[in-house]
Design a protein around this motif. Structure first.
Motif, mmCIF file in Angstrom:
data_model
loop_
_atom_site.group_PDB
_atom_site.id
_atom_site.type_symbol
_atom_site.label_atom_id
_atom_site.label_comp_id
_atom_site.label_asym_id
_atom_site.label_seq_id
_atom_site.Cartn_x
_atom_site.Cartn_y
_atom_site.Cartn_z
ATOM 1 N N ASN A 245 -3.701 8.036 -8.796
ATOM 2 C CA ASN A 245 -4.512 9.233 -8.634
ATOM 3 C C ASN A 245 -3.741 10.277 -7.830
ATOM 4 O O ASN A 245 -2.806 9.938 -7.091
ATOM 5 N N SER A 246 -4.165 11.534 -7.924
ATOM 6 C CA SER A 246 -3.413 12.591 -7.239
ATOM 7 C C SER A 246 -3.509 12.488 -5.721
ATOM 8 O O SER A 246 -2.659 13.026 -5.015
ATOM 9 N N ASP A 247 -4.506 11.799 -5.204
ATOM 10 C CA ASP A 247 -4.565 11.571 -3.757
ATOM 11 C C ASP A 247 -3.678 10.415 -3.335
ATOM 12 O O ASP A 247 -3.533 10.155 -2.131
ATOM 13 N N ASN A 248 -3.071 9.726 -4.291
ATOM 14 C CA ASN A 248 -2.145 8.636 -3.983
ATOM 15 C C ASN A 248 -0.693 9.017 -4.245
ATOM 16 O O ASN A 248 0.175 8.143 -4.271
ATOM 17 N N ILE A 249 -0.428 10.297 -4.453
ATOM 18 C CA ILE A 249 0.937 10.766 -4.664
ATOM 19 C C ILE A 249 1.323 11.651 -3.485
ATOM 20 O O ILE A 249 0.736 12.709 -3.258
ATOM 21 N N ASN A 250 2.291 11.195 -2.716
ATOM 22 C CA ASN A 250 2.811 11.926 -1.572
ATOM 23 C C ASN A 250 3.739 13.045 -2.039
ATOM 24 O O ASN A 250 4.482 12.867 -3.010
ATOM 25 N N ILE A 251 3.773 14.164 -1.317
ATOM 26 C CA ILE A 251 4.714 15.224 -1.688
ATOM 27 C C ILE A 251 6.151 14.798 -1.442
ATOM 28 O O ILE A 251 7.081 15.367 -2.016
ATOM 29 N N THR A 252 6.367 13.781 -0.597
ATOM 30 C CA THR A 252 7.720 13.263 -0.383
ATOM 31 C C THR A 252 8.113 12.272 -1.471
ATOM 32 O O THR A 252 9.229 11.748 -1.452
ATOM 33 N N ALA A 253 7.199 11.998 -2.396
ATOM 34 C CA ALA A 253 7.438 11.079 -3.522
ATOM 35 C C ALA A 253 7.749 9.666 -3.055
ATOM 36 O O ALA A 253 8.470 8.927 -3.716
ATOM 37 N N GLU A 254 7.183 9.309 -1.940
ATOM 38 C CA GLU A 254 7.327 7.951 -1.422
ATOM 39 C C GLU A 254 6.123 7.135 -1.882
ATOM 40 O O GLU A 254 4.980 7.514 -1.643
ATOM 41 N N SER A 255 6.361 6.027 -2.545
ATOM 42 C CA SER A 255 5.287 5.172 -3.023
ATOM 43 C C SER A 255 4.505 4.605 -1.835
ATOM 44 O O SER A 255 5.092 4.193 -0.841
ATOM 45 N N PHE A 256 3.174 4.582 -1.960
ATOM 46 C CA PHE A 256 2.380 4.037 -0.853
ATOM 47 C C PHE A 256 0.979 3.687 -1.349
ATOM 48 O O PHE A 256 0.619 3.955 -2.486
ATOM 49 N N ASP A 257 0.196 3.063 -0.483
ATOM 50 C CA ASP A 257 -1.202 2.712 -0.703
ATOM 51 C C ASP A 257 -1.349 1.715 -1.846
ATOM 52 O O ASP A 257 -1.648 2.080 -2.983
ATOM 53 N N TYR A 258 -1.183 0.442 -1.507
ATOM 54 C CA TYR A 258 -1.133 -0.607 -2.521
ATOM 55 C C TYR A 258 -2.443 -1.385 -2.576
ATOM 56 O O TYR A 258 -2.787 -2.123 -1.655
ATOM 57 N N GLY A 259 -3.165 -1.185 -3.680
ATOM 58 C CA GLY A 259 -4.394 -1.916 -3.917
ATOM 59 C C GLY A 259 -4.191 -2.958 -5.006
ATOM 60 O O GLY A 259 -3.707 -4.051 -4.749
ATOM 61 N N PRO A 260 -4.500 -2.620 -6.280
ATOM 62 C CA PRO A 260 -4.404 -3.619 -7.349
ATOM 63 C C PRO A 260 -3.034 -3.725 -8.003
ATOM 64 O O PRO A 260 -2.927 -3.997 -9.202
ATOM 65 N N TRP A 261 -1.960 -3.524 -7.258
ATOM 66 C CA TRP A 261 -0.614 -3.520 -7.829
ATOM 67 C C TRP A 261 -0.267 -4.854 -8.483
ATOM 68 O O TRP A 261 -0.799 -5.902 -8.127
ATOM 69 N N ARG A 262 0.687 -4.790 -9.391
ATOM 70 C CA ARG A 262 1.282 -5.988 -9.996
ATOM 71 C C ARG A 262 2.741 -5.702 -10.337
ATOM 72 O O ARG A 262 3.107 -4.553 -10.607
ATOM 73 N N PHE A 263 3.553 -6.744 -10.364
ATOM 74 C CA PHE A 263 4.869 -6.682 -11.002
ATOM 75 C C PHE A 263 4.717 -7.296 -12.386
ATOM 76 O O PHE A 263 4.228 -8.416 -12.527
ATOM 77 N N ALA A 264 5.115 -6.539 -13.400
ATOM 78 C CA ALA A 264 4.966 -7.000 -14.780
ATOM 79 C C ALA A 264 5.930 -8.159 -15.034
ATOM 80 O O ALA A 264 7.122 -8.029 -14.777
ATOM 81 N N PRO A 265 5.455 -9.281 -15.537
ATOM 82 C CA PRO A 265 6.366 -10.397 -15.819
ATOM 83 C C PRO A 265 7.316 -10.104 -16.971
ATOM 84 O O PRO A 265 8.469 -10.550 -16.965
ATOM 85 N N THR A 266 6.842 -9.337 -17.964
ATOM 86 C CA THR A 266 7.673 -8.944 -19.096
ATOM 87 C C THR A 266 7.565 -7.433 -19.279
ATOM 88 O O THR A 266 6.685 -6.786 -18.712
ATOM 89 N N PHE A 267 8.445 -6.871 -20.097
ATOM 90 C CA PHE A 267 8.480 -5.424 -20.294
ATOM 91 C C PHE A 267 7.415 -5.032 -21.322
ATOM 92 O O PHE A 267 7.721 -4.699 -22.471
ATOM 93 N N ASP A 268 6.170 -5.075 -20.876
ATOM 94 C CA ASP A 268 5.030 -4.778 -21.739
ATOM 95 C C ASP A 268 4.467 -3.417 -21.334
ATOM 96 O O ASP A 268 3.829 -3.297 -20.287
ATOM 97 N N PRO A 269 4.670 -2.367 -22.132
ATOM 98 C CA PRO A 269 4.194 -1.033 -21.754
ATOM 99 C C PRO A 269 2.692 -0.959 -21.522
ATOM 100 O O PRO A 269 2.223 -0.107 -20.769
ATOM 101 N N ALA A 270 1.914 -1.849 -22.125
ATOM 102 C CA ALA A 270 0.459 -1.810 -22.001
ATOM 103 C C ALA A 270 -0.051 -2.598 -20.800
ATOM 104 O O ALA A 270 -1.261 -2.605 -20.532
ATOM 105 N N PHE A 271 0.829 -3.224 -20.060
ATOM 106 C CA PHE A 271 0.422 -4.071 -18.933
ATOM 107 C C PHE A 271 -0.226 -3.217 -17.846
ATOM 108 O O PHE A 271 0.326 -2.206 -17.407
ATOM 109 N N THR A 272 -1.417 -3.609 -17.389
ATOM 110 C CA THR A 272 -2.122 -2.879 -16.339
ATOM 111 C C THR A 272 -2.281 -3.756 -15.105
ATOM 112 O O THR A 272 -2.260 -4.990 -15.180
#
Length: 451
Positions: A245-272
């Motif tokens: 969401n736009s409230d989760n994007i820092n102007i410094t472009a530093e990733s932050f605020d981790y809720g339901p994150w995942r690392f995709a096990p395979t290169f599946d573009p549809a993986f959520t």
């Protein structure tokens, strides 16, 4: 020597509200990041002082006298919401690193604020553990991310609908290069606060980009360039943030605020990552699109103080910058030297083709082909037709780093959901933190091997 005044104080009158931290029943120190603390001169704090500052939130000497909950709006899954802000966190302190760069210490789970709405302002202990794992893994994989600075268990029993309840509680402190979000600008545009929009632009350029300019086009340029890099780094890391969401994007472009994150096990573009992302808006393969959409919202917020054609020109740079970042991050993780844009993009496309077509693991692939030569006795079938183009493309590439670190003689490090749940299960069932600390050591070893 007295510390310089914290820069946030010059705009606090319109960007934040003073708040009080919750009074927790307990403060049990579970994690302290001395590696991050060394960057801002706090590694020498004893555990008692650490808990006093980061569990009870006694102000650091010469720093902010009171925590500040930041005000912002944002698009949440493309729906504008003017009723958000720091609902369970605040800015606790600002400190300078050894290079003189300002960094923020912000919280998660520190209690209710004017923006909590119906929330309790708390963080589950599991949520805190997950954020440690996310930030450590991302930092090791070269993603510009906030760092988990501290995690303290707070002794409350929380009710949550998405995990067994009651569940244990915590308060987390993160170290970030600023907490000014795209949503911070959206709020001022929504309120038609043009003078404050100019002040925030000036503040952001001076504080985070070292620029004496107050030109909103320059600010947009920095954000376009940074977020394109962020999007490329997510793909090379196999990471799905889950809530871009736009409230989760820092102007410094530093990733932050981790809720339901995942690392995709395979290169599946549809993986959520988020179970509630039914349309796949923030799926693995759509993250660049989502981030670019958010940056367009920043431009829309700046339109009253910036020239529209100049902003469009900056926004139009995003696709090419993203492609450059994708190439750079893939080659970095693979550990090979670039050979020219045409060859390099063809190699990246061949990697994606091989991973998608074969279902091979992302972490396994980058480990097995580190330096451009297949290593070890991997179970993956790289002789499969899906990898035919990759095998041809990789042949002339040469290593960009040495591969003599002990990490390369073991197995690839990953951070898949099963591993995360197993680490948490040992904490939940037996208060056994050894698996978490072992995983952090393993992730940091990978980071050293990739450095």
């Amino acid at each position: 020597m007295a510390s310089p005044p914290q820069p946030i104080l010059e705009i606090a009158d319109f960007i934040a509200d003073p708040v009080e931290a919750a009074d927790f029943p307990k403060t049990i120190l579970r994690f302290r990041n001395d590696r991050a603390a060394a960057e801002i001169g706090l590694e020498g704090l004893g555990d008692e002082d650490w808990v006093r500052h980061f569990g009870r939130f006694e102000p650091l000497p010469g720093n902010l006298p009171q925590p500040l909950a930041l005000r912002y709006h944002g698009h949440q899954f493309r729906v504008y919401n003017p009723e958000i802000g720091d609902g369970r966190g605040f800015l606790f302190a600002q400190l300078q690193d050894r290079a003189g760069r300002w960094l923020d210490l912000g919280t998660k789970g520190s209690g209710q604020t004017p923006y909590s709405r119906f929330g309790d302002g708390r963080l589950t202990l599991k949520g805190g553990v997950r954020e440690i794992l996310a930030t450590e893994m991302l930092q090791a994989l070269g993603v510009d991310t906030s760092r988990t600075f501290s995690l303290i268990e707070t002794g409350e029993e929380l009710q949550r609908g998405d995990e067994p309840s009651p569940t244990r509680s915590s308060v987390l402190v993160r170290l970030s290069h600023g907490h000014i979000r795209i949503g911070s600008f959206q709020r001022l545009a929504y309120l038609r606060s043009d003078e404050e929009l100019k002040r925030l632009t000036d503040y952001s350029l001076r504080t985070y980009f070292g620029s004496a300019s107050a030109d909103p086009i320059e600010l947009l340029r920095h954000v376009v360039e940074g977020t394109a890099r962020l999007a490329g780094s997510y793909m090379a890391a196999g990471f799905v943030h889950g809530v871009l969401n736009s409230d989760n994007i820092n102007i410094t472009a530093e990733s932050f605020d981790y809720g339901p994150w995942r690392f995709a096990p395979t290169f599946d573009p549809a993986f959520t990552a988020a179970y509630f992302d039914h349309a796949g808006l923030y799926s693995f393969g759509r993250q660049a699109e989502a981030i670019q959409w958010d940056v367009v919202q920043l431009a829309g917020s700046l339109r009253v103080i910036a020239e529209v054609d100049a902003m469009i020109a900056e926004l139009d740079r995003f696709p090419a910058l993203y492609r450059e970042a994708l190439i750079e991050r893939f080659l970095w993780r693979l550990g090979v030297q670039p050979r020219g844009e045409a060859e390099d993009i063809a190699l990246v496309q061949a990697i994606e083709q091989g991973l998608v077509g074969s279902g091979a693991g992302i972490d396994r692939f980058f480990f097995d082909w580190a330096g451009g030569d297949r290593r070890g006795d991997s179970p993956a079938d790289y002789g499969a037709e899906a990898f035919a183009a990759f095998r041809e493309r990789i042949a002339p590439y040469r290593p960009s780093r040495a591969f003599d670190h002990p990490y390369w003689s073991a197995e690839p490090c990953s951070m898949h959901i099963e591993e995360v749940e197993a680490i948490w299960a040992r904490i939940a069932d037996a208060d056994d933190w050894s698996a978490l600390h072992a995983k952090i050591d393993r992730v940091r070893a990978m980071g050293a091997a990739l450095a």
